[in-house]
Structures are given as structure tokens and as C-alpha cells.
Design a protein around this motif. Structure first.
Motif, short mmCIF file in Angstrom:
data_model
loop_
_atom_site.label_atom_id
_atom_site.label_comp_id
_atom_site.label_asym_id
_atom_site.label_seq_id
_atom_site.Cartn_x
_atom_site.Cartn_y
_atom_site.Cartn_z
N LEU A 118 0.49 -1.32 -0.24
CA LEU A 118 0.21 0.20 0.24
C LEU A 118 1.26 1.55 -0.43
O LEU A 118 1.52 1.83 0.59
N PRO A 119 0.64 2.26 -1.14
CA PRO A 119 1.65 3.49 -0.99
C PRO A 119 0.97 4.35 0.14
O PRO A 119 -0.08 4.19 1.12
N ASP A 120 2.27 5.47 0.09
CA ASP A 120 1.37 6.46 1.85
C ASP A 120 0.55 7.09 0.84
O ASP A 120 0.69 7.79 0.12
N ILE A 121 -0.76 6.90 1.08
CA ILE A 121 -2.05 7.72 0.60
C ILE A 121 -2.96 8.42 1.83
O ILE A 121 -3.67 9.44 1.75
N ILE A 122 -2.75 7.88 3.37
CA ILE A 122 -3.70 8.54 4.51
C ILE A 122 -2.69 8.99 5.16
O ILE A 122 -1.55 9.65 4.85
N ASP A 123 -3.89 10.32 4.89
CA ASP A 123 -3.67 11.92 5.39
C ASP A 123 -2.24 12.45 4.05
O ASP A 123 -1.96 13.15 5.68
N ASN A 124 -2.29 11.66 3.47
CA ASN A 124 -1.23 12.79 2.56
C ASN A 124 -1.85 13.07 0.29
O ASN A 124 -1.05 13.64 -0.05
N SER A 125 -2.72 12.22 1.09
CA SER A 125 -3.65 13.23 -1.05
C SER A 125 -5.26 12.97 -0.21
O SER A 125 -5.62 12.53 0.16
N SER A 126 -5.48 13.58 -1.72
CA SER A 126 -6.75 13.66 -1.87
C SER A 126 -7.34 12.67 -2.90
O SER A 126 -6.70 11.38 -2.82
N LEU A 127 -8.63 11.87 -2.20
CA LEU A 127 -9.48 11.15 -2.86
C LEU A 127 -9.31 11.08 -4.01
O LEU A 127 -8.83 10.05 -4.65
N ARG A 128 -9.19 11.83 -5.07
CA ARG A 128 -8.79 11.75 -6.35
C ARG A 128 -7.35 11.40 -6.97
O ARG A 128 -7.12 10.33 -7.35
N GLU A 129 -6.35 11.79 -6.25
CA GLU A 129 -5.11 11.40 -6.74
C GLU A 129 -4.85 10.00 -5.58
O GLU A 129 -4.54 9.20 -6.55
N ALA A 130 -5.89 9.21 -4.28
CA ALA A 130 -5.74 8.01 -4.03
C ALA A 130 -6.15 6.80 -5.38
O ALA A 130 -5.72 5.80 -5.58
N MET A 131 -7.29 7.42 -5.82
CA MET A 131 -7.91 6.46 -6.57
C MET A 131 -6.96 6.08 -7.87
O MET A 131 -6.55 5.85 -8.71
N ALA A 132 -6.41 7.03 -8.42
CA ALA A 132 -5.36 6.98 -9.05
C ALA A 132 -4.24 6.26 -9.32
O ALA A 132 -3.71 5.36 -9.97
N LYS A 133 -3.01 6.65 -7.72
CA LYS A 133 -1.98 5.90 -7.95
C LYS A 133 -2.60 4.10 -7.79
O LYS A 133 -2.26 3.94 -7.97
N LEU A 134 -3.99 4.07 -6.75
CA LEU A 134 -4.04 2.63 -6.59
C LEU A 134 -4.48 2.12 -7.69
O LEU A 134 -4.18 0.90 -8.02
#
Length: 260
Positions: A118-134
Motif C-alpha cells: 500500500l502506498p503512502d496515501i493516508i492523510d497525504n492525498s485527496s480522493l482523486r489522487e489516491a484512486m489514481a495511484k491505487l
């Protein structure tokens, strides 16, 4: 050197023998290159690549060996519906014409479910950024779960109902649920806490009563003194005034004359 000796050496067998030996060697090398390359490259020979997709690796190895071809594993993949060690892809593909002895490169099915970190997305990105990365990494996502917080900000990730953190290994078969803020509390809002050690509850209750009650200017009627006692002034009842007015000065009643 005399001319007779020179001619004798020029036409001697030793010189001509060496020249003939060099010429024969050149001819042999030329013939070896010509026919050796044909043998090495299987000139004029060809074989059709058989189809080994979705076959077990052991069976594919035997089929290609019988066709005069070699096999080599270059990568692994994962397809849940196929058995482990099953051939997923082959290069060159089935039906291609190749030379005997050609190596066929294959991708086989992994023996267990692969995992991703799992990449570092918790409390570090918006929903759109997190979905694109995952999704770019190959994760499967469910509908986001909205919780109180800053709008579209990622606060957590759930896998099968449990929280996961950055760096955790997650199976590619599991689905991720992103916890995202619903915008009910702004990012700049702050919460003020009361220090119970210094908070004066008596003053708080008195202020609250003053706000609730109407102001009153009624005074308590003084009590009659008994016979033989000196008259005493009765203290007026304290009045409660509103916060936005100054309290009125208390009125002192006149003393009563004792009966004779």
C-alpha cells in the motif's frame, strides 16, 4: 647470389609446396564457413511453433522439445481461474515459423496470490489522487466511505473491515475501501477544550441565571420589632439586574417607631 641458384630456389618444391598448402587451407576455410553456417542456422529447415498456452509447464516443455524447440520462463502472472504453473503467454506465438532449436519464452501462472504494498496515501492525498495511484498499481477499489472531516481528504484505508497502513502487503484479490472526509468540518476549524481545573462553575451558573431571569426591584418588607427591643433595619433583598445595565443602589427603609 648467382642467378642459377636463385632460379633453382624459385622453382624448388619447398616453395611451391608451401603455396599449395596455404591455398588448400583457404579453400577448406571457405567451405567450412559456407556449409557450417548452413548447418548452424538450419538453412532450409523450419518448424511451426505449437500452441502451449493454458497448458502446464511440464506438458508445454515436452511438446516443444518434441518439435525441436526449447522453452524458457521469463515472467510470472496470476489468473485465479487457471492452475499454478500454467502457461499464460508464449513468444513467438503459436503458428509462427521458426528455425529448429529456437527458444520459446513463456509466462507462467504464479503458485500463490501475489501481493502489493500500500502506498503512502493516508492523510497525504485527496480522493482523486489516491484512486489514481491505487488503480495504477493494480488495486481493486470499492465505493469510498465518507466520514466527518475535510472534504475529499483521505483519512484511512480498509481491507475486509480492518485498517491498513502504508507499506502493508495486500493481496491483489482484496478490495480497498478509502475513508474520505464528507466536508462537514472545515480544515481550518478548531476545537476549544475547557480546562476543568481553572473553570469557575459558580460564576458560570450565576451568569446563566442572570440571562434567564427578568430584573426585579422588589424589596423585602421589614420585620416589626418586638416590645423592649430596639428597632433594627432589615436588609433588602439583593436584586438581579441584566448584564447590560448597572445594578441600582439599594433603598434603605425608614425605621419604625416602637409601640409604647
Amino acid at each position: 647470389m648467382k642467378s642459377g641458384k636463385f632460379l633453382k630456389k624459385l622453382f624448388g618444391t619447398y616453395l611451391w609446396g608451401n603455396l599449395l598448402a596455404v591455398a588448400a587451407l583457404v579453400v577448406l576455410i571457405a567451405l567450412g564457413v559456407r556449409y557450417g553456417l548452413d548447418y548452424y542456422t538450419h538453412h532450409g529447415q523450419s518448424v511451426e511453433v505449437p500452441n502451449v498456452k493454458h497448458k502446464l509447464f511440464s506438458d508445454a516443455e515436452r511438446i516443444l522439445f518434441d518439435a525441436g524447440l526449447n522453452i524458457e520462463v521469463t515472467d510470472t502472472g496470476y489468473v485465479k481461474s487457471l492452475p499454478p504453473d500454467c502457461v499464460l503467454e508464449q513468444t513467438p506465438g503459436a503458428g509462427n515459423i521458426v528455425k529448429p532449436g529456437r527458444t520459446i519464452y513463456v509466462t507462467v501462472n504464479a503458485s500463490r496470490t501475489p501481493t502489493l504494498q500500500l502506498p503512502d496515501i493516508i492523510d497525504n492525498s485527496s480522493l482523486r489522487e489516491a484512486m489514481a495511484k491505487l488503480q495504477g498499481l493494480g488495486f481493486k477499489l470499492t465505493q469510498p466511505q465518507f466520514i466527518p472531516g475535510e472534504k475529499d481528504w483521505v483519512y484511512g484505508v480498509l481491507v475486509n473491515g480492518r485498517h491498513v497502513l502504508a507499506g502493508d502487503a495486500i493481496s491483489v484479490e482484496d478490495s480497498l475501501t478509502i475513508q474520505v472526509g464528507n466536508g462537514q468540518r472545515g480544515a481550518n476549524d478548531s476545537i476549544h477544550y475547557i480546562d476543568h481545573a481553572t473553570f469557575d462553575y459558580e460564576d458560570y451558573r450565576e451568569d446563566l441565571e442572570r440571562l434567564k431571569q427578568r430584573p426585579s426591584t422588589d424589596l423585602q418588607t421589614p420585620t416589626e420589632p418586638s416590645d423592649g427591643d430596639e428597632p433594627e433595619e432589615s436588609a433588602p433583598e439583593a436584586t438581579i439586574e441584566p448584564l447590560d445595565k448597572k445594578p441600582a443602589a439599594p433603598v434603605t427603609p425608614a425605621p419604625t417607631t416602637p409601640n409604647e
